[in-house]
Design a protein around this motif. Structure first.
Motif, PDB file in Angstrom:
ATOM      1  N   LEU A 117       5.396   3.765 -18.453  1.00 18.49           N
ATOM      2  CA  LEU A 117       6.581   3.129 -17.268  1.00 18.49           C
ATOM      3  C   LEU A 117       6.112   3.270 -16.026  1.00 18.49           C
ATOM      4  CD1 LEU A 117       8.405   0.868 -17.196  1.00 18.49           C
ATOM      5  CD2 LEU A 117      10.347   2.482 -17.203  1.00 18.49           C
ATOM      6  N   PRO A 118       6.391   4.481 -15.678  1.00 15.53           N
ATOM      7  CA  PRO A 118       5.628   4.881 -14.031  1.00 15.53           C
ATOM      8  C   PRO A 118       5.089   4.844 -14.148  1.00 15.53           C
ATOM      9  CG  PRO A 118       7.061   7.251 -15.525  1.00 15.53           C
ATOM     10  CD  PRO A 118       6.616   5.990 -16.194  1.00 15.53           C
ATOM     11  N   PHE A 119       3.643   5.027 -14.677  1.00 18.29           N
ATOM     12  CA  PHE A 119       2.495   4.729 -14.549  1.00 18.29           C
ATOM     13  C   PHE A 119       1.736   3.214 -14.683  1.00 18.29           C
ATOM     14  CE2 PHE A 119       1.337   8.930 -16.320  1.00 18.29           C
ATOM     15  CZ  PHE A 119       0.286   9.579 -14.673  1.00 18.29           C
ATOM     16  N   VAL A 120       3.140   2.738 -15.438  1.00 13.89           N
ATOM     17  CA  VAL A 120       2.875   0.760 -15.311  1.00 13.89           C
ATOM     18  C   VAL A 120       3.367   0.369 -13.536  1.00 13.89           C
ATOM     19  CG1 VAL A 120       3.533  -1.176 -16.638  1.00 13.89           C
ATOM     20  CG2 VAL A 120       3.739   1.093 -17.938  1.00 13.89           C
ATOM     21  N   MET A 121       4.269   1.002 -13.921  1.00 18.44           N
ATOM     22  CA  MET A 121       4.489   0.287 -11.724  1.00 18.44           C
ATOM     23  C   MET A 121       3.383   0.462 -11.508  1.00 18.44           C
ATOM     24  SD  MET A 121       7.387  -1.443 -13.525  1.00 18.44           S
ATOM     25  CE  MET A 121       7.681  -1.297 -11.425  1.00 18.44           C
ATOM     26  N   THR A 122       2.856   1.600 -10.590  1.00 19.37           N
ATOM     27  CA  THR A 122       2.016   2.051 -10.641  1.00 19.37           C
ATOM     28  C   THR A 122       0.853   0.913 -10.546  1.00 19.37           C
ATOM     29  OG1 THR A 122       2.408   4.608 -10.381  1.00 19.37           O
ATOM     30  CG2 THR A 122       0.037   4.291  -9.590  1.00 19.37           C
ATOM     31  N   PHE A 123      -0.052   0.788 -11.355  1.00 24.04           N
ATOM     32  CA  PHE A 123      -0.390  -0.451 -11.314  1.00 24.04           C
ATOM     33  C   PHE A 123       0.308  -2.004 -11.619  1.00 24.04           C
ATOM     34  CE2 PHE A 123      -3.160   2.883 -14.350  1.00 24.04           C
ATOM     35  CZ  PHE A 123      -4.312   2.393 -13.478  1.00 24.04           C
ATOM     36  N   VAL A 124       0.974  -2.645 -11.130  1.00 24.80           N
ATOM     37  CA  VAL A 124       2.188  -3.442 -10.853  1.00 24.80           C
ATOM     38  C   VAL A 124       1.661  -3.115  -9.147  1.00 24.80           C
ATOM     39  CG1 VAL A 124       3.965  -4.341 -10.596  1.00 24.80           C
ATOM     40  CG2 VAL A 124       3.231  -3.623 -12.820  1.00 24.80           C
ATOM     41  N   ALA A 125       2.074  -2.562  -8.730  1.00 19.02           N
ATOM     42  CA  ALA A 125       1.678  -2.331  -7.079  1.00 19.02           C
ATOM     43  C   ALA A 125       0.573  -1.974  -6.479  1.00 19.02           C
ATOM     44  CB  ALA A 125       2.731  -0.536  -6.908  1.00 19.02           C
ATOM     45  N   PHE A 167       1.207   6.663  -6.518  1.00 15.34           N
ATOM     46  CA  PHE A 167       0.486   7.181  -7.826  1.00 15.34           C
ATOM     47  C   PHE A 167       0.620   8.816  -7.437  1.00 15.34           C
ATOM     48  CE2 PHE A 167      -2.727   3.600  -7.074  1.00 15.34           C
ATOM     49  CZ  PHE A 167      -3.171   3.865  -8.736  1.00 15.34           C
ATOM     50  N   GLY A 168       1.372   9.004  -5.822  1.00  9.09           N
ATOM     51  CA  GLY A 168       2.044  10.308  -5.742  1.00  9.09           C
ATOM     52  C   GLY A 168       2.950  11.322  -6.512  1.00  9.09           C
ATOM     53  N   MET A 169       3.476  10.459  -6.905  1.00  9.07           N
ATOM     54  CA  MET A 169       5.278  11.209  -7.728  1.00  9.07           C
ATOM     55  C   MET A 169       5.025  10.839  -9.375  1.00  9.07           C
ATOM     56  SD  MET A 169       6.799  11.649  -5.323  1.00  9.07           S
ATOM     57  CE  MET A 169       8.115  12.115  -6.498  1.00  9.07           C
ATOM     58  N   ASN A 170       4.053   9.625  -9.897  1.00  9.22           N
ATOM     59  CA  ASN A 170       4.360   9.492 -10.905  1.00  9.22           C
ATOM     60  C   ASN A 170       3.825  10.459 -11.945  1.00  9.22           C
ATOM     61  OD1 ASN A 170       5.442   6.535 -11.239  1.00  9.22           O
ATOM     62  ND2 ASN A 170       3.238   5.440 -11.196  1.00  9.22           N
ATOM     63  N   ASN A 216       0.605  -1.241  -0.037  1.00  9.53           N
ATOM     64  CA  ASN A 216      -0.194   0.022   0.102  1.00  9.53           C
ATOM     65  C   ASN A 216       0.618   1.155  -0.164  1.00  9.53           C
ATOM     66  OD1 ASN A 216      -2.831  -0.096   0.240  1.00  9.53           O
ATOM     67  ND2 ASN A 216      -2.934  -1.968   1.379  1.00  9.53           N
ATOM     68  N   ILE A 217       1.281   1.115   0.658  1.00 10.73           N
ATOM     69  CA  ILE A 217       2.898   2.478   1.134  1.00 10.73           C
ATOM     70  C   ILE A 217       3.294   2.524  -0.917  1.00 10.73           C
ATOM     71  CG2 ILE A 217       5.187   3.291   1.711  1.00 10.73           C
ATOM     72  CD1 ILE A 217       3.962   1.737   4.557  1.00 10.73           C
ATOM     73  N   VAL A 218       3.984   0.850  -1.044  1.00  6.62           N
ATOM     74  CA  VAL A 218       4.392   1.561  -2.287  1.00  6.62           C
ATOM     75  C   VAL A 218       3.173   1.816  -3.240  1.00  6.62           C
ATOM     76  CG1 VAL A 218       5.846  -0.151  -4.353  1.00  6.62           C
ATOM     77  CG2 VAL A 218       6.506   0.106  -2.259  1.00  6.62           C
ATOM     78  N   ALA A 219       2.274   1.169  -3.626  1.00  9.28           N
ATOM     79  CA  ALA A 219       1.043   1.916  -4.514  1.00  9.28           C
ATOM     80  C   ALA A 219       1.000   3.718  -4.526  1.00  9.28           C
ATOM     81  CB  ALA A 219      -0.049   1.549  -4.173  1.00  9.28           C
ATOM     82  N   TYR A 230      -0.003  16.710 -15.579  1.00  7.17           N
ATOM     83  CA  TYR A 230       0.042  16.048 -14.972  1.00  7.17           C
ATOM     84  C   TYR A 230      -0.569  15.702 -13.243  1.00  7.17           C
ATOM     85  CZ  TYR A 230       1.669  14.358 -19.441  1.00  7.17           C
ATOM     86  OH  TYR A 230       1.739  14.603 -20.847  1.00  7.17           O
ATOM     87  N   LEU A 231      -1.709  15.320 -13.907  1.00  9.95           N
ATOM     88  CA  LEU A 231      -2.394  14.543 -12.266  1.00  9.95           C
ATOM     89  C   LEU A 231      -2.006  13.345 -12.063  1.00  9.95           C
ATOM     90  CD1 LEU A 231      -5.423  16.636 -11.980  1.00  9.95           C
ATOM     91  CD2 LEU A 231      -3.011  17.100 -10.601  1.00  9.95           C
ATOM     92  N   PRO A 232      -2.505  12.485 -10.224  1.00  6.58           N
ATOM     93  CA  PRO A 232      -2.478  11.385 -10.957  1.00  6.58           C
ATOM     94  C   PRO A 232      -4.035   9.994 -11.239  1.00  6.58           C
ATOM     95  CG  PRO A 232      -1.980  11.981  -8.160  1.00  6.58           C
ATOM     96  CD  PRO A 232      -2.412  13.223  -9.808  1.00  6.58           C
ATOM     97  N   PHE A 233      -4.830  11.554 -11.190  1.00  8.00           N
ATOM     98  CA  PHE A 233      -5.859  10.295 -11.954  1.00  8.00           C
ATOM     99  C   PHE A 233      -6.537  11.121 -12.938  1.00  8.00           C
ATOM    100  CE2 PHE A 233      -5.415   9.721  -7.044  1.00  8.00           C
ATOM    101  CZ  PHE A 233      -4.832   7.987  -7.358  1.00  8.00           C
ATOM    102  N   HIS A 234      -7.803  11.131 -13.437  1.00  8.20           N
ATOM    103  CA  HIS A 234      -8.250  11.203 -14.230  1.00  8.20           C
ATOM    104  C   HIS A 234      -9.501  11.376 -13.291  1.00  8.20           C
ATOM    105  CE1 HIS A 234      -5.528  11.045 -17.025  1.00  8.20           C
ATOM    106  NE2 HIS A 234      -6.038   9.538 -17.383  1.00  8.20           N
ATOM    107  N   ILE A 235      -9.879  13.191 -13.383  1.00  5.29           N
ATOM    108  CA  ILE A 235     -11.290  13.293 -12.133  1.00  5.29           C
ATOM    109  C   ILE A 235     -11.762  14.273 -13.210  1.00  5.29           C
ATOM    110  CG2 ILE A 235     -12.153  14.138 -10.271  1.00  5.29           C
ATOM    111  CD1 ILE A 235     -10.034  12.547  -9.221  1.00  5.29           C
ATOM    112  N   TRP A 236     -13.028  14.372 -12.945  1.00  2.00           N
ATOM    113  CA  TRP A 236     -13.840  16.132 -13.776  1.00  2.00           C
ATOM    114  C   TRP A 236     -13.688  16.984 -12.600  1.00  2.00           C
ATOM    115  CZ3 TRP A 236     -18.550  18.644 -12.145  1.00  2.00           C
ATOM    116  CH2 TRP A 236     -18.134  19.279 -13.325  1.00  2.00           C
TER     117      TRP A 236
END
Length: 408
Positions: free
Chosen positions: A302-310, A150-153, A143-146, A171-177
């Protein structure tokens, strides 16, 4: 160390979670007392679900406006994880009276007059805790890695874009309206912090209740193992059916039956607390694993790929440990019946041995965790979830790799 001391030591991580989430499971007699205890929880709940609503609106508006399929699926695992956290913490608070009852029972369940072999008792505790520590600590680290990812990617992506194009894009961590421009230079820092804090709340609203489940299941398992050992040695090898021995045997049987019934009640309390959120957990796990796996294979950065791996690791381990503990409770509750066979019942008279049949008969019905009665939570359920996830994943990959799908 006594059972109460062991329980308090193992519950430290749960107490930390309660403080971080603003959950206090004390009894509140009035609505005012309730809001005094849970004001921080409601703050976190509103904070998180503002972003959840924005994520849902992003998916809806994106589908209407013809956004790329991968951009829409990017947010679906996040939405499911947030809703799962809402379910778990809501039912934890709703059934707080069961949590208090279960806490008091497990902490004070002490049958030392029945269990005199301290070395075996110590060994049972030592063998039971490593798996609990593995589940709690592994998920905490994932959870900490994820959360860090999410915060740094977005920072890594912005730095990479600037290095290659000499253009600075936000860029933002999430796509939010949002009903405003989230990429405005003045608003962007606040939106960024808001999203990172929402990710923290979402991850730990799942991790906290699960830690409670792992800890309490472990102590239920310890008590089942102690009970099993006590039954196996209830008839001493030198038993000769004297009046005193028969009187001692009847007293032990009565205490063992009460001990067994109390453990069955503890499992029912655990079931009442988690059964509804477990149903939602079981349903969403297949979609979470499927969509997260799809994002890993489809996202370019790649950074977002690593996020989803975590994120995939968290989801996979969360449902695995949950099912493992459910399986452990079922197995140990049935093994109580096996201990009746293993005791030296043949040394007592048939009329006296009939008392053991009470325990044997009840142990034939395994204590179990269920998803609101629709399915038992055990390792078989885990394999079904993985099988379903793989089916969804292959279907999604087939649809996405079809001609023109990437541009839809």
């Amino acid at each position: 160390m006594s059972v109460a001391e062991e329980f308090d030591k193992a519950s430290e991580i749960i107490k930390i979670f309660f403080k971080l989430m603003g959950i206090h499971l004390n009894e509140n007699k009035t609505i005012i007392d309730h809001f005094k205890s849970y004001w921080f929880y409601y703050f976190n709940f509103i904070w998180l679900n503002i972003d959840v609503l924005g994520e849902i609106l992003f998916v809806i508006t994106g589908a209407i406006n013809g956004e790329r399929f991968i951009d829409l699926t990017y947010m679906l695992p996040c939405i499911a994880e947030c809703l799962l956290g809402d379910f778990k913490t809501y039912h934890l608070i709703k059934y707080s009276h069961h949590v208090r009852d279960l806490t008091h029972t497990l902490r004070n369940m002490n049958y030392h007059e029945m269990f005199t072999n301290q070395e075996v008792e110590k060994k049972i505790f030592q063998e039971s805790f490593p798996f609990m520590d593995l589940g709690v600590n592994t998920l905490k680290r994932c959870n900490i890695v994820a959360l860090i990812n999410f915060g740094m990617n977005p920072m890594f992506v912005m730095a990479s874009k600037y290095y290659t194009t000499r253009k600075f894009e936000l860029y933002l961590p999430f796509h939010i309206w949002y009903p405003f421009d989230a990429y405005n230079h003045y608003l962007y820092p606040f939106v960024y912090v808001h999203q990172v804090y929402s990710a923290y709340v979402a991850l730990f609203t799942v991790y906290g209740p699960d830690s409670l489940f792992y800890t309490y299941s472990t102590f239920v398992g310890v008590q089942f193992r102690l009970l099993k050992h006590s039954i196996e040695h209830i008839v001493p090898p030198t038993f000769t059916s004297t009046e005193q021995e028969l009187a001692d045997f009847h007293i032990k049987i009565e205490k063992i039956v009460l001990w067994h019934l109390e453990l069955v009640r503890c499992v029912k309390l655990l079931e009442n607390i988690f059964t509804k959120s477990t149903l939602f957990n079981a349903i969403t796990s297949s979609f979470l694993i499927c969509l997260t796996g799809f994002n890993i294979t489809a996202i370019d950065h790649l950074p977002f790929v690593m996020t989803f791996v975590a994120f995939l690791s968290v989801t996979f381990l969360q449902i695995f440990f949950f099912c493992s503990y459910g399986d452990m409770i079922m197995r140990l509750s049935v093994e109580v019946g096996d201990s009746v066979y293993n005791c030296q019942w043949y040394l007592v008279s048939p009329s006296t041995a009939k008392q053991l049949v009470i325990i044997l008969t009840r142990a034939q019905m395994p204590c179990k965790m269920t998803a609101l009665g629709f399915a038992d939570i055990n390792l078989k359920a885990f394999t079904r979830i993985l099988s379903t996830s793989w089916s969804y994943f292959t279907l999604l990959k087939t649809m996405y790799s079809s001609p023109g799908a990437e541009n839809e």
